[in-house]
Design a protein around this motif. Structure first.
Motif, PDB file in Angstrom:
ATOM      1  N   ALA A  81       8.721   4.235  -3.069  1.00  0.00           N
ATOM      2  CA  ALA A  81       9.102   2.831  -2.896  1.00  0.00           C
ATOM      3  C   ALA A  81       8.176   1.629  -2.942  1.00  0.00           C
ATOM      4  N   VAL A  82       6.863   1.893  -2.404  1.00  0.00           N
ATOM      5  CA  VAL A  82       6.018   0.716  -2.385  1.00  0.00           C
ATOM      6  C   VAL A  82       5.642   0.379  -3.870  1.00  0.00           C
ATOM      7  N   ARG A  83       5.484   1.418  -4.771  1.00  0.00           N
ATOM      8  CA  ARG A  83       5.149   0.932  -6.239  1.00  0.00           C
ATOM      9  C   ARG A  83       6.391   0.060  -6.628  1.00  0.00           C
ATOM     10  N   LEU A  84       7.681   0.284  -6.490  1.00  0.00           N
ATOM     11  CA  LEU A  84       8.777  -0.574  -6.793  1.00  0.00           C
ATOM     12  C   LEU A  84       8.684  -2.147  -6.131  1.00  0.00           C
ATOM     13  N   MET A  85       7.920  -2.142  -4.693  1.00  0.00           N
ATOM     14  CA  MET A  85       7.889  -3.223  -3.905  1.00  0.00           C
ATOM     15  C   MET A  85       6.907  -4.209  -4.570  1.00  0.00           C
ATOM     16  N   LEU A  86       6.012  -3.727  -5.303  1.00  0.00           N
ATOM     17  CA  LEU A  86       4.933  -4.652  -5.693  1.00  0.00           C
ATOM     18  C   LEU A  86       5.003  -5.865  -6.271  1.00  0.00           C
ATOM     19  N   PRO A  87       5.910  -5.857  -7.384  1.00  0.00           N
ATOM     20  CA  PRO A  87       6.245  -7.017  -8.171  1.00  0.00           C
ATOM     21  C   PRO A  87       7.000  -8.003  -7.435  1.00  0.00           C
ATOM     22  N   GLY A  88       7.821  -7.491  -6.433  1.00  0.00           N
ATOM     23  CA  GLY A  88       8.654  -8.509  -5.757  1.00  0.00           C
ATOM     24  C   GLY A  88       7.608  -9.116  -4.620  1.00  0.00           C
ATOM     25  N   PHE A  89       6.668  -8.046  -4.008  1.00  0.00           N
ATOM     26  CA  PHE A  89       5.759  -8.845  -2.953  1.00  0.00           C
ATOM     27  C   PHE A  89       4.703  -9.870  -3.629  1.00  0.00           C
ATOM     28  N   GLY A  90       4.268  -9.573  -4.949  1.00  0.00           N
ATOM     29  CA  GLY A  90       3.260 -10.386  -5.628  1.00  0.00           C
ATOM     30  C   GLY A  90       4.137 -11.910  -5.860  1.00  0.00           C
ATOM     31  N   ASN A  91       5.205 -11.707  -6.405  1.00  0.00           N
ATOM     32  CA  ASN A  91       6.133 -13.158  -6.398  1.00  0.00           C
ATOM     33  C   ASN A  91       6.137 -13.880  -4.860  1.00  0.00           C
ATOM     34  N   ASN A  92       6.481 -12.914  -3.928  1.00  0.00           N
ATOM     35  CA  ASN A  92       6.661 -13.483  -2.642  1.00  0.00           C
ATOM     36  C   ASN A  92       5.541 -14.152  -2.112  1.00  0.00           C
ATOM     37  N   LEU A  97       6.328  10.717   3.746  1.00  0.00           N
ATOM     38  CA  LEU A  97       5.798  11.361   2.594  1.00  0.00           C
ATOM     39  C   LEU A  97       6.562  11.404   1.270  1.00  0.00           C
ATOM     40  N   VAL A  98       7.847  11.249   1.247  1.00  0.00           N
ATOM     41  CA  VAL A  98       8.816  11.196   0.214  1.00  0.00           C
ATOM     42  C   VAL A  98       9.189   9.828  -0.289  1.00  0.00           C
ATOM     43  N   ILE A  99       9.706   8.995   0.626  1.00  0.00           N
ATOM     44  CA  ILE A  99      10.283   7.799   0.145  1.00  0.00           C
ATOM     45  C   ILE A  99       9.492   6.619   0.057  1.00  0.00           C
ATOM     46  N   LEU A 100       8.638   6.332   1.110  1.00  0.00           N
ATOM     47  CA  LEU A 100       7.528   5.279   1.152  1.00  0.00           C
ATOM     48  C   LEU A 100       6.777   5.283  -0.059  1.00  0.00           C
ATOM     49  N   LEU A 113      16.398   1.716  -0.980  1.00  0.00           N
ATOM     50  CA  LEU A 113      17.414   2.431  -1.685  1.00  0.00           C
ATOM     51  C   LEU A 113      17.618   2.841  -2.893  1.00  0.00           C
ATOM     52  N   SER A 114      16.656   2.412  -3.683  1.00  0.00           N
ATOM     53  CA  SER A 114      16.835   2.871  -5.118  1.00  0.00           C
ATOM     54  C   SER A 114      16.228   4.147  -5.419  1.00  0.00           C
ATOM     55  N   ILE A 115      15.530   4.731  -4.399  1.00  0.00           N
ATOM     56  CA  ILE A 115      14.935   6.138  -4.294  1.00  0.00           C
ATOM     57  C   ILE A 115      15.996   7.105  -4.657  1.00  0.00           C
ATOM     58  N   HIS A 116      16.124   8.121  -5.413  1.00  0.00           N
ATOM     59  CA  HIS A 116      17.467   8.788  -5.767  1.00  0.00           C
ATOM     60  C   HIS A 116      17.673   9.843  -4.460  1.00  0.00           C
ATOM     61  N   LEU A 139      13.068  -1.768   6.590  1.00  0.00           N
ATOM     62  CA  LEU A 139      13.593  -0.587   6.977  1.00  0.00           C
ATOM     63  C   LEU A 139      14.755  -0.389   8.030  1.00  0.00           C
ATOM     64  N   MET A 140      14.669  -1.446   8.954  1.00  0.00           N
ATOM     65  CA  MET A 140      15.792  -1.498   9.723  1.00  0.00           C
ATOM     66  C   MET A 140      17.066  -1.761   8.984  1.00  0.00           C
ATOM     67  N   ARG A 141      17.218  -2.321   8.070  1.00  0.00           N
ATOM     68  CA  ARG A 141      18.350  -2.573   7.203  1.00  0.00           C
ATOM     69  C   ARG A 141      18.672  -1.477   6.511  1.00  0.00           C
TER      70      ARG A 141
END
Length: 223
Positions: A140-151, A134-137, A111-114, A39-41
């Protein structure tokens, strides 16, 4: 070939608790760091973004093993008041290293959220925090899950390096066994058990990641 399973497997699994502890502590640190740094980035503040970028590139650009050695041997010399327990030092290095990688998952998802989503939230007079919460996270969380799983799986495998700093995890136990069993067949057997041990530990993470992804995608249109 597998004649010593009743002797070798229990001996290796004496280190199972250490492996699990390092993984759990490391994962907690990693995902906390990932969210904060990610988020800082995305911040519009140049200083905040610069600090996060420096942290991420430092831990992505240096060896995990060297980071472990630094926390165990160098840090107490630089800061005598800081004497980290060996297990926490190993988990901290693992968490910071994989947290730096996972922060890119967070940044990319946010950043991928329109931009239209943000504009719509602004038109509703939402504050920056409300827009994020309420809007972005939620999207975004749904998009993070595959990467978090691999991580998470990569983090589990990274815990095997803690044996270099003297932690008696399952890799450490396997190497102790190898030292006392010089026959080639015994060594093949020992490392086969170790290989499958990590695979069995990773399986719940794989299934959990898939379940979370399916749950998060319910009601979401793919068109």
């Amino acid at each position: 070939m597998f004649n010593n399973i009743n002797t070798f497997v229990p001996f290796i699994y004496n280190g199972l608790l250490i492996t699990i502890q390092v993984f759990l502590i490391g994962a907690l640190i990693a995902y906390s760091i990932a969210i904060i740094a990610g988020l800082m980035r995305t911040s519009s503040n140049l200083f905040i973004r610069g600090v996060a970028t420096l942290f991420v590139e430092l831990f992505r650009g240096t060896s995990l093993l060297v980071q472990m050695f630094f926390f165990v041997y160098a840090l107490p010399t630089l800061l005598p008041a800081v004497d980290l327990p060996l297990l926490f030092a190993g988990a901290l290095a693992v968490g910071l290293n994989y947290g730096a990688y996972a922060s890119e998952v967070v940044r990319g998802a946010v950043l991928s959220i329109h931009v239209g989503q943000t504009e719509a939230a602004i038109s509703l007079n939402m504050s920056k925090w409300q827009r994020l919460k309420l809007v972005i996270l939620p999207q975004a969380v749904r998009l993070m899950l595959p990467g978090f799983g691999n991580n998470a799986i990569e983090l589990l495998k990274g815990t095997s390096l803690v044996y270099f700093i003297g932690l008696a995890d399952i890799t450490f136990q396997a190497n102790v066994l190898r030292g006392g069993n010089n026959a080639l067949s015994d060594q093949v057997e020992i490392y086969t058990y170790l290989l499958f041990s990590y695979f069995l530990l990773a399986l719940p993470l794989i299934f959990l990641a898939r379940w979370l992804e399916k749950r998060a995608s319910k009601g979401v249109s793919t068109s």
